[in-house]
Enzyme design. Structure first.
Site, PDB file in Angstrom:
ATOM      1  N   CYS A 141      16.856  30.814  -5.355  1.00 13.75           N
ATOM      2  CA  CYS A 141      17.867  30.734  -4.300  1.00 13.75           C
ATOM      3  C   CYS A 141      19.272  31.010  -4.833  1.00 13.75           C
ATOM      4  O   CYS A 141      20.155  31.386  -4.059  1.00 13.75           O
ATOM      5  CB  CYS A 141      17.799  29.385  -3.596  1.00 13.75           C
ATOM      6  SG  CYS A 141      17.858  27.962  -4.685  1.00 13.75           S
ATOM      7  N   HIS A 142      19.474  30.877  -6.137  1.00 13.01           N
ATOM      8  CA  HIS A 142      20.789  31.173  -6.710  1.00 13.01           C
ATOM      9  C   HIS A 142      21.125  32.655  -6.601  1.00 13.01           C
ATOM     10  O   HIS A 142      22.279  33.032  -6.724  1.00 13.01           O
ATOM     11  CB  HIS A 142      20.850  30.713  -8.177  1.00 13.01           C
ATOM     12  CG  HIS A 142      19.898  31.416  -9.076  1.00 13.01           C
ATOM     13  ND1 HIS A 142      18.541  31.107  -9.128  1.00 13.01           N
ATOM     14  CD2 HIS A 142      20.096  32.420  -9.963  1.00 13.01           C
ATOM     15  CE1 HIS A 142      17.957  31.895 -10.008  1.00 13.01           C
ATOM     16  NE2 HIS A 142      18.866  32.701 -10.529  1.00 13.01           N
TER      17      HIS A 142
END
Length: 190
Positions: A141-142
């Site tokens: 998700c980063h």
């Protein structure tokens, strides 16, 4: 995998992380917040029934890869078995799509919505899926950013500073919360 509902806390170059698993896969991954106790508390909030046990070989391999990742080595978590439990169907689709983002690749919330044949109003839902991601790093998700060049929010310990650090490990340059140079962007957003 063996051992139903197990967990382990381990040290990385970025601090202590925690990982939880069951027979089907990794159930939870907590990014390094600093101390071992903080990592353990964070994991147990999500998996209160988990027991601290030595990790089986499949989980130890993920731990070793996470240590390598935070030491700056290129690591691919795409093949790691996960058990996300019951999720909203759209979130499942988002997670599957985000798992395809490779090392140093970024995509915007809107681009992911568009790739899933959803309208621009679903960009916010993509952001909600990222905030609820039970296995950050494994589902990267980063690597999901805002359309305006900003890195966007990050619900993990350290917030957007942690996200910027992880992107920097992958060769994505971030200055003052703005992506200034990255590897191939998978979409410009809406």
């Amino acid at each position: 995998m063996t051992m139903e509902n197990g967990y382990s806390v381990f040290e990385t170059a970025a601090g202590f992380a925690a990982i939880g698993w069951n027979a089907s896969g990794i159930r939870s991954f907590r990014l390094p917040p600093g101390t071992a106790r903080e990592a353990e508390r964070s994991l147990l909030r999500r998996l209160p029934d988990a027991k601290a046990v030595p990790p089986p070989p499949q989980v130890q391999a993920v731990i070793d890869d996470a240590r390598r990742y935070f030491a700056g080595e290129r690591v691919d978590f795409a093949g790691v078995a996960v058990d996300l439990g019951r999720q909203e169907p759209f979130f499942d689709r988002v997670y599957a799509h985000v798992r395809q983002l490779g090392w140093g690749e970024t995509a915007t919330y809107g681009a992911i919505a568009r790739a899933l044949d959803a309208g621009p109003e679903f960009a916010r839902d993509v952001g909600q899926a990222m905030a609820a991601n039970p296995v950050p790093l494994i589902i990267p998700c980063h690597r999901v950013t805002a359309a305006n060049g900003r890195i966007g929010g990050f619900s993990a310990p350290g917030g957007s500073l942690s996200k910027a650090h992880m992107l920097a490990l992958e060769g994505v340059e971030v200055q003052d919360g703005i992506v200034t140079r990255d590897m191939p962007q998978l979409g410009l957003g809406f």
